[in-house]
Scaffold this motif. Structure first.
Motif, PDB file in Angstrom:
ATOM      1  N   LEU A   1       6.393  38.601  20.773  1.00 55.71           N
ATOM      2  CA  LEU A   1       7.663  38.854  21.456  1.00 55.71           C
ATOM      3  C   LEU A   1       8.056  37.712  22.385  1.00 55.71           C
ATOM      4  N   GLY A   2       7.240  36.670  22.414  1.00 55.64           N
ATOM      5  CA  GLY A   2       7.540  35.535  23.274  1.00 55.64           C
ATOM      6  C   GLY A   2       7.026  35.677  24.703  1.00 55.64           C
ATOM      7  N   ILE A   3       6.257  36.716  24.969  1.00 55.02           N
ATOM      8  CA  ILE A   3       5.670  36.876  26.297  1.00 55.02           C
ATOM      9  C   ILE A   3       4.392  36.029  26.339  1.00 55.02           C
ATOM     10  N   PRO A   4       4.308  35.113  27.294  1.00 55.67           N
ATOM     11  CA  PRO A   4       3.138  34.236  27.359  1.00 55.67           C
ATOM     12  C   PRO A   4       1.829  35.027  27.448  1.00 55.67           C
ATOM     13  N   ARG A   5       0.838  34.549  26.734  1.00 54.27           N
ATOM     14  CA  ARG A   5      -0.460  35.222  26.688  1.00 54.27           C
ATOM     15  C   ARG A   5      -1.049  35.384  28.085  1.00 54.27           C
ATOM     16  N   ARG A   6      -0.905  34.378  28.921  1.00 56.88           N
ATOM     17  CA  ARG A   6      -1.457  34.442  30.287  1.00 56.88           C
ATOM     18  C   ARG A   6      -0.835  35.598  31.080  1.00 56.88           C
ATOM     19  N   TRP A   7       0.447  35.838  30.904  1.00 53.78           N
ATOM     20  CA  TRP A   7       1.102  36.955  31.598  1.00 53.78           C
ATOM     21  C   TRP A   7       0.519  38.276  31.134  1.00 53.78           C
TER      22      TRP A   7
END
Length: 65
Positions: free
Chosen positions: A50-56
């Motif tokens: 979904l484009g949410i950064p893995r770190r977040w």
């Protein structure tokens, strides 16, 4: 969200009045649905790109533990 229970403090309606009580109720329900949508997005992000950064996502997982 299939079932809920609500505890109303004794005298809250008298203290807030009908308009104030309904405003607080509306605010609480909106916050509940917003929280639900955020959690659904995080679950989807775990399995779909979904484009949410893995770190977040990792930080959110840490906070939820």
């Amino acid at each position: 969200m299939a079932g809920w229970s609500v505890h109303l403090e004794s005298g809250c309606l008298r203290r807030l009045g009908e308009v104030g009580f309904l405003a607080e109720l509306h605010s609480a329900v909106q916050a509940l649905f917003a929280d639900r949508e955020q959690k659904i997005s995080l679950v989807k992000a775990k399995y779909f790109d979904l484009g949410i950064p893995r770190r977040w996502r990792e930080l959110t997982d840490q906070l939820l533990r």
